[in-house]
Design an enzyme around this catalytic site. Structure first.
Site, short mmCIF file in Angstrom:
data_model
loop_
_atom_site.label_atom_id
_atom_site.label_comp_id
_atom_site.label_asym_id
_atom_site.label_seq_id
_atom_site.Cartn_x
_atom_site.Cartn_y
_atom_site.Cartn_z
N ASN A 23 65.94 78.14 24.56
CA ASN A 23 64.96 79.45 24.19
C ASN A 23 64.74 80.17 25.29
OD1 ASN A 23 62.77 80.94 23.20
ND2 ASN A 23 61.40 79.34 22.95
N LYS A 26 63.50 83.17 25.30
CA LYS A 26 62.47 83.98 24.92
C LYS A 26 62.61 85.62 25.12
CE LYS A 26 59.77 79.88 26.33
NZ LYS A 26 58.68 79.38 26.99
N HIS A 42 56.57 78.81 17.35
CA HIS A 42 56.24 78.34 18.59
C HIS A 42 54.87 78.84 19.32
CE1 HIS A 42 56.90 78.79 23.16
NE2 HIS A 42 58.07 78.19 22.90
N GLU A 92 53.79 80.35 21.47
CA GLU A 92 53.42 81.75 22.25
C GLU A 92 53.60 82.72 21.06
OE1 GLU A 92 57.05 82.10 24.65
OE2 GLU A 92 56.10 80.30 26.15
N GLU A 146 56.13 70.28 21.74
CA GLU A 146 55.76 71.07 23.07
C GLU A 146 54.48 71.30 23.31
OE1 GLU A 146 59.27 73.95 23.74
OE2 GLU A 146 58.20 75.04 22.40
N GLY A 163 56.37 75.98 30.82
CA GLY A 163 56.15 77.04 31.76
C GLY A 163 55.59 76.91 32.96
N SER A 199 58.77 72.57 30.50
CA SER A 199 59.14 72.35 31.82
C SER A 199 60.43 71.25 31.95
CB SER A 199 58.07 71.86 32.73
OG SER A 199 57.18 72.89 32.60
P1 13P Z 1 59.63 75.70 29.65
O1 13P Z 1 60.84 75.03 29.71
O2 13P Z 1 59.79 77.21 30.43
O3 13P Z 1 58.26 75.12 30.00
O4 13P Z 1 59.34 76.46 28.03
C1 13P Z 1 59.41 75.50 27.09
C2 13P Z 1 59.45 76.43 25.85
O5 13P Z 1 58.40 77.02 25.53
C3 13P Z 1 60.72 76.33 25.04
O6 13P Z 1 60.40 76.58 23.66
#
Ligand code: 13P
Length: 256
Positions: free
Chosen positions: A9, A11, A95, A97, A167, A173, A213
């Site tokens: 992903n 982003k 997601h 976010e 997740e 992150g 992560s």
């Molecule tokens: P990270 O791997 O940066 O923690 O992000 C995970 C994520 O949101 C994947 O969709």
């Protein structure tokens, strides 16, 4: 037999040049594999650009979001019809976010999941608890509700093809991860809910990823859990060498 799925992903990262260079570098690191699916989810405007190189190297393509309508006066939105047209096979939906920053609700995620199947896209449905919810021991109830609303009313033949990405919001992150043991327990709970809603067979067939992560050093821990069928990778998916190492280590874990 569930084929593990490792998805990147990206982003809101990468320009067109960075994206094409990523795909060729990743392609030079990995050979096409039947044992594992590798999916790249770039920002939507980059889908068409990397569709052909992805096909060449055997990587699948996914989008990060979509609207549920096929066409119309919905300024700024992208339809499942267009995603399919541009070569996407998967679409990340719900997601955290999107839920936290853009106010997406479980009901909206549910509409999007149905629209994805109507256009032959496979949804990667993201669920997960916040730190506060985890501390209050609400992980199973929060995740259970997200899963059941997202999938309710679906045809079982579709549900078995869904990918659920567990997740934990606090692990995204942050450098923190759920332990593989805890993530597997949540995955088991997700299968239990789906088993009750549909059937044990459907619950056994669908794939559950862990996200939060993930890096080359910890992927094998998660994939050694029988309940976990892959990973949704954010930050560590931006560098082709690091992402290649994740895929390679995942293959190693699956083979062992
Ligand atoms: P990270 O791997 O940066 O923690 O992000 C995970 C994520 O949101 C994947 O969709």
């Amino acid at each position: 037999m569930r084929i593990p799925i490792i998805a990147a992903n990206w982003k809101m990262h990468k320009t067109s040049e960075e994206a094409t260079s990523f795909v060729s570098q990743l392609g030079s690191q990995l050979k096409a594999e039947d044992a594992l699916e590798t999916v790249l989810c770039p920002p939507c405007p980059l889908l068409a650009l990397i569709a052909e190189p992805c096909r060449k190297y055997g990587f699948k393509l996914g989008a990060q979001n979509m609207y549920w309508e096929t066409a119309g006066a919905f300024t700024g939105e992208v339809s499942p019809l267009l995603l399919k047209d541009l070569g996407a096979q998967y679409v990340i939906l719900g997601h955290s976010e999107r839920r936290q920053l853009f106010g997406e609700t479980d009901q909206q995620v549910s509409r999007k999941v149905r629209a994805a199947f109507a256009h032959e896209l496979v949804p990667i449905v993201c669920v997960g608890e916040t730190l506060q919810q985890r501390k209050a021991e609400q992980t199973n109830s929060v995740v259970g509700e997200q899963v059941s609303i997202a999938l309710r009313g679906l045809d079982p033949s579709h549900v078995r093809r869904v990918v659920v990405a567990y997740e934990p919001v606090w692990a995204i992150g942050s450098g923190l991860t759920a332990s593989a043991h805890d993530a597997a327990a949540v995955a088991r709970h997700i299968r239990k809910i789906i088993g009750e809603m549909f059937s044990l067979k459907v619950a056994r067939d669908l794939r559950i990823q862990y996200g939060g992560s993930v890096k080359p050093e910890n992927i094998d821990e998660f994939l050694r859990e029988v309940e976990i069928d892959g990973a949704l990778v954010g930050g560590a998916s931006l560098d082709p060498l690091i992402f290649a190492a994740i895929v390679q280590n995942a293959l190693g874990a699956v083979a062992s």
